[in-house]
Design an enzyme around this catalytic site. Structure first.
Site, PDB file in Angstrom:
ATOM      1  N   HIS A 191       0.815  -1.214   0.000  1.00  0.00           N
ATOM      2  CA  HIS A 191       0.000   0.000   0.000  1.00  0.00           C
ATOM      3  C   HIS A 191       0.849   1.265   0.000  1.00  0.00           C
ATOM      4  O   HIS A 191       0.440   2.290  -0.532  1.00  0.00           O
ATOM      5  CB  HIS A 191      -0.994  -0.030   1.169  1.00  0.00           C
ATOM      6  CG  HIS A 191      -2.121  -0.962   0.888  1.00  0.00           C
ATOM      7  ND1 HIS A 191      -2.217  -2.198   1.477  1.00  0.00           N
ATOM      8  CD2 HIS A 191      -3.163  -0.872   0.023  1.00  0.00           C
ATOM      9  CE1 HIS A 191      -3.283  -2.817   1.002  1.00  0.00           C
ATOM     10  NE2 HIS A 191      -3.873  -2.038   0.125  1.00  0.00           N
ATOM     11  N   GLU A 433     -10.657 -11.176  -4.792  1.00  0.00           N
ATOM     12  CA  GLU A 433      -9.283 -11.054  -4.284  1.00  0.00           C
ATOM     13  C   GLU A 433      -8.819 -12.334  -3.606  1.00  0.00           C
ATOM     14  O   GLU A 433      -7.668 -12.443  -3.191  1.00  0.00           O
ATOM     15  CB  GLU A 433      -9.216  -9.931  -3.245  1.00  0.00           C
ATOM     16  CG  GLU A 433      -9.717  -8.609  -3.747  1.00  0.00           C
ATOM     17  CD  GLU A 433      -9.678  -7.543  -2.681  1.00  0.00           C
ATOM     18  OE1 GLU A 433      -8.678  -6.812  -2.627  1.00  0.00           O
ATOM     19  OE2 GLU A 433     -10.644  -7.437  -1.910  1.00  0.00           O
ATOM     20  N   ASN A 456      -3.760  -7.554  -6.533  1.00  0.00           N
ATOM     21  CA  ASN A 456      -2.727  -7.439  -5.489  1.00  0.00           C
ATOM     22  C   ASN A 456      -2.965  -8.504  -4.425  1.00  0.00           C
ATOM     23  O   ASN A 456      -2.051  -9.206  -4.001  1.00  0.00           O
ATOM     24  CB  ASN A 456      -2.769  -6.062  -4.819  1.00  0.00           C
ATOM     25  CG  ASN A 456      -2.710  -4.944  -5.827  1.00  0.00           C
ATOM     26  OD1 ASN A 456      -2.213  -5.145  -6.921  1.00  0.00           O
ATOM     27  ND2 ASN A 456      -3.218  -3.779  -5.476  1.00  0.00           N
ATOM     28  N   ASP A 457      -4.220  -8.623  -4.004  1.00  0.00           N
ATOM     29  CA  ASP A 457      -4.535  -9.640  -3.008  1.00  0.00           C
ATOM     30  C   ASP A 457      -4.720 -11.011  -3.635  1.00  0.00           C
ATOM     31  O   ASP A 457      -4.365 -12.021  -3.040  1.00  0.00           O
ATOM     32  CB  ASP A 457      -5.791  -9.245  -2.213  1.00  0.00           C
ATOM     33  CG  ASP A 457      -5.433  -8.289  -1.088  1.00  0.00           C
ATOM     34  OD1 ASP A 457      -4.431  -8.547  -0.398  1.00  0.00           O
ATOM     35  OD2 ASP A 457      -6.126  -7.277  -0.920  1.00  0.00           O
ATOM     36  N   ARG A 467       2.334  -9.702   0.246  1.00  0.00           N
ATOM     37  CA  ARG A 467       2.626  -8.740  -0.811  1.00  0.00           C
ATOM     38  C   ARG A 467       3.587  -7.624  -0.390  1.00  0.00           C
ATOM     39  O   ARG A 467       4.139  -6.920  -1.226  1.00  0.00           O
ATOM     40  CB  ARG A 467       1.326  -8.135  -1.346  1.00  0.00           C
ATOM     41  CG  ARG A 467       0.544  -7.376  -0.318  1.00  0.00           C
ATOM     42  CD  ARG A 467      -0.868  -7.134  -0.791  1.00  0.00           C
ATOM     43  NE  ARG A 467      -1.050  -5.791  -1.305  1.00  0.00           N
ATOM     44  CZ  ARG A 467      -2.235  -5.238  -1.537  1.00  0.00           C
ATOM     45  NH1 ARG A 467      -3.339  -5.940  -1.342  1.00  0.00           N
ATOM     46  NH2 ARG A 467      -2.326  -4.022  -1.983  1.00  0.00           N
ATOM     47  N   CYS A 504      -8.914  -3.787 -10.721  1.00  0.00           N
ATOM     48  CA  CYS A 504      -8.386  -2.585 -10.076  1.00  0.00           C
ATOM     49  C   CYS A 504      -7.082  -2.885  -9.322  1.00  0.00           C
ATOM     50  O   CYS A 504      -6.582  -2.041  -8.602  1.00  0.00           O
ATOM     51  CB  CYS A 504      -9.424  -1.961  -9.153  1.00  0.00           C
ATOM     52  SG  CYS A 504     -10.009  -3.107  -7.904  1.00  0.00           S
TER      53      CYS A 504
HETATM   54  C1  PEP Z   1      -6.163  -5.476  -4.709  1.00  0.00           C
HETATM   55  O1  PEP Z   1      -6.043  -6.261  -3.762  1.00  0.00           O
HETATM   56  O2  PEP Z   1      -5.766  -5.731  -5.870  1.00  0.00           O
HETATM   57  C2  PEP Z   1      -6.773  -4.151  -4.492  1.00  0.00           C
HETATM   58  C3  PEP Z   1      -7.041  -3.346  -5.486  1.00  0.00           C
HETATM   59  O3  PEP Z   1      -7.010  -3.779  -3.201  1.00  0.00           O
HETATM   60  P1  PEP Z   1      -5.849  -3.213  -2.233  1.00  0.00           P
HETATM   61  O4  PEP Z   1      -4.606  -3.020  -3.066  1.00  0.00           O
HETATM   62  O5  PEP Z   1      -6.309  -1.941  -1.639  1.00  0.00           O
HETATM   63  O6  PEP Z   1      -5.727  -4.314  -1.242  1.00  0.00           O
HETATM   64 MG    MG Z   2      -7.090  -5.813  -1.924  1.00  0.00          MG
END
Ligand code: PEP
Ligand code: MG
Length: 578
Positions: A191, A433, A456-457, A467, A504
């Site tokens: 993040h 996710e 990402n998750d 991550r 996303c």
């Molecule tokens: C993800 O997990 O890809 C996502 C967009 O959420 P975040 O990065 O805020 O966990």
């Molecule tokens: Mg996420």
């Protein structure tokens, strides 16, 4: 001169002075016994610490009043607590009873108070827990002579060098003065990296030893494109980078010229390119880069900036500002995704063994239905002012989505009962996710209005890779066959139900992978605003038919290296025909 290599996570070049930020962890609280005759002395020590802090707060309130009303209100609340007679009486009684040093007494009394308040049903009381813990911490710092350095108080331009920053620390740093960020820890999807990209702060993470190799005041060049950091560079390198900086600024400005050209392939396939943002104020910038909506508003950062809790009115105003800035364009508001590395001070047990597998995102919201409904009411009310959609994060099985929707309906009825206007209908979607959600995407697609893939998750949970951990980051490839298959399953499941599939996760903003995502059939890609022109440029140089053929071959591969190789060949052939 030293040259360090890490992961480039936010593009750009910065040249400047290093500021080594060292974490101010509260040390173990010392504890010793007192004799009765020492009580008065101990109490005097406490009063002296409080007096000095009171002076500090009074001066600070004068300084910010008028300019930052909310900040001044928090400081005033803290000042009142410092002077609170009941609080002081409770400490004095405990001191006389336990005959232990005042640091210990203060820590144990405030800790008990905080735990009690956190369990209170009333949100106002729970919010006070944050203040008590903050003020007690300040007094302890004074008593223990700990100097607290805050990145929010930087007064000159610096390059921040840190071991690891929490997302809340990154969010709250004074970005006017932060020219770049370098860290020992972190990866491209952590993040902190995401926040650096949103703020256009060049960043290189995962350097492992930068806090040992760099001292405050060293001259640094940070190359956020190549992942390099030069410490006290020689004149030759410095000269080279000064000219790169000029070229980079030119490219940066060129990006805005693509704003109004459509995001479509040579053979006419159109894609929606949206922006991921963390604060309402970032919507304007996203539109300048050509976003056709907000594909992810990470609402939890409202809570991380306001010190733990944002009440309904604050949230309502924030969502309204965001929706008004976006006009008629759609905005996907993700409900609070706290937990993992985004910990609300005091709301989370310190000893949670496995935070990434624990009390996170929708699980936290469903466990706190009253808090959750505050957020849902605020969104429903604000939705009258724009085109809002809601996404629920980290759904693992269908009942979670159903429970969230049921609470949304309860929130709507509560607004009606209060005579408040809400949007007639609001589209709700699921973030995919967790592997279980991707595998059962067909079931979720029947219920939800849309699916949005959070790679990402999804990568983290599919490959079991933290991550944010640079040591195992080499495993975290989005092009691992397992991940690619789950993405494909999700997109197909959405389309079979006539629903849209968006992405996303950070993968959506990496131009190299745009042909793969187009070929997989995504409808919408949402990314850091500054990536939009880069992805658009690639889309406009490829044929969708070629991308589909590429993906068919990729899905037959058994290793990520083969998949990457196919992609290399594809990109090279595009370059040749350009
Ligand atoms: C993800 O997990 O890809 C996502 C967009 O959420 P975040 O990065 O805020 O966990
Ligand atoms: Mg996420």
């Amino acid at each position: 001169m030293k040259e360090l290599s890490g992961t480039p996570v936010s593009a750009g070049i910065a040249i400047g002075k290093a500021f080594l930020f060292t974490e101010d962890q509260l040390p173990e609280i010392p504890r010793w016994s007192l004799k009765k005759v020492q009580i008065n002395n101990e109490w005097e020590r406490f009063l002296a610490a409080v007096k000095s802090l009171t002076r500090h707060y009074t001066a600070k309130i004068k300084h910010v009043e008028g300019a930052a009303k909310e900040h001044a209100a928090i400081l005033k609340a803290h000042l009142m607590m410092l002077e609170d007679v009941d609080f002081q009486e409770q400490l004095r009684n405990q001191l006389e009873k336990e005959l232990q040093n005042i640091e210990w007494i203060l820590w144990s009394v405030s800790h008990t108070m905080v735990q009690k308040l956190l369990a209170a049903p009333d949100a106002y009381l729970r919010e006070r827990a944050v203040d008590i813990s903050d003020v007690s911490r300040q007094i302890l710092n004074k008593l223990l002579s700990i100097q607290q350095v805050s990145l929010a108080n930087l007064h000159e331009d610096v390059i921040v060098v840190a071991h690891d920053l929490m997302p809340s620390q990154t969010l709250n740093m004074n970005k006017i003065h932060v020219k770049a960020l370098v860290m020992d820890a972190g990866s491209a999807t952590s993040h902190t990296a995401i926040l650096a990209r949103s703020s256009d702060v060049p960043a290189v993470l995962g350097l492992s030893t930068c806090t040992k190799e760099i001292n405050s005041g060293d001259m640094l060049i940070v190359d956020g494109n190549a992942g390099k950091v030069f410490v006290n560079p020689d004149n030759k390198v410095l000269k080279e980078y000064k000219s790169v900086l000029v070229r980079f600024e030119k490219i940066y400005l060129e990006n805005f010229t693509l704003r109004d050209v459509p995001p479509q392939t040579i053979d006419g396939a159109h894609f929606s390119l949206k922006a991921n943002i963390e604060l309402p104020g970032e919507a304007g910038k996203a539109l300048k880069y050509g976003a056709d909506g907000i594909g992810l508003f990470r609402s939890e950062f409202l809570f991380l900036t306001s010190g733990g809790a944002a009440n309904e009115e604050k949230q309502f105003k924030a969502y309204r500002t965001l929706l008004q800035a976006a006009g008629s364009l759609p905005v996907k508001i993700r409900t609070c995704d706290v937990g993992g590395d985004k910990v609300l001070p005091n709301f989370f047990p310190k000893d949670e063994k496995n935070p990434l597998l624990g009390w996170r995102a929708i699980r936290f919201s469903l466990a706190m239905p009253q808090q959750f409904k505050i957020q849902l009411r605020a969104i429903l009310r604000a939705a009258v002012y724009g085109n809002a959609e809601i996404i629920f994060p980290l759904i693992s099985y269908v009942e979670e989505y159903e429970q969230a929707c049921a609470l949304l309906e309860e929130a709507r009825s509560e607004c009606r009962a209060n005579g408040q206007q809400t949007a007639e209908h609001i589209r709700t979607g699921v973030m995919i996710e967790v592997p279980s959600a991707a595998v059962c995407a067909d079931i979720l697609a029947q219920k939800a209005d849309f699916l949005s893939i959070g790679t990402n998750d999804l990568v983290q949970y599919t490959l079991a890779v933290d991550r944010g951990n640079e040591k195992v980051n080499y495993i975290a490839s989005e092009l691992q066959p397992a991940v690619l298959r789950l993405i494909k399953t999700t997109i197909d499941a959405a389309h079979n139900e006539g629903k849209t599939a968006s992405m996303c996760g950070e993968l959506a903003g990496i131009p190299r992978y745009t042909p793969v995502l187009a070929g997989l059939g995504l409808d919408e890609m949402s990314m850091s605003a500054s990536s939009i022109p880069k992805v658009k440029r690639i889309l406009r140089s490829i044929h969708l038919s070629d991308c589909k053929t590429l993906v068919e071959s990729m899905l037959r591969c058994s290793q990520s290296s083969e998949i990457e190789h196919l992609l290399d060949e594809f990109l090279a052939s595009c370059d040749k025909s350009a």
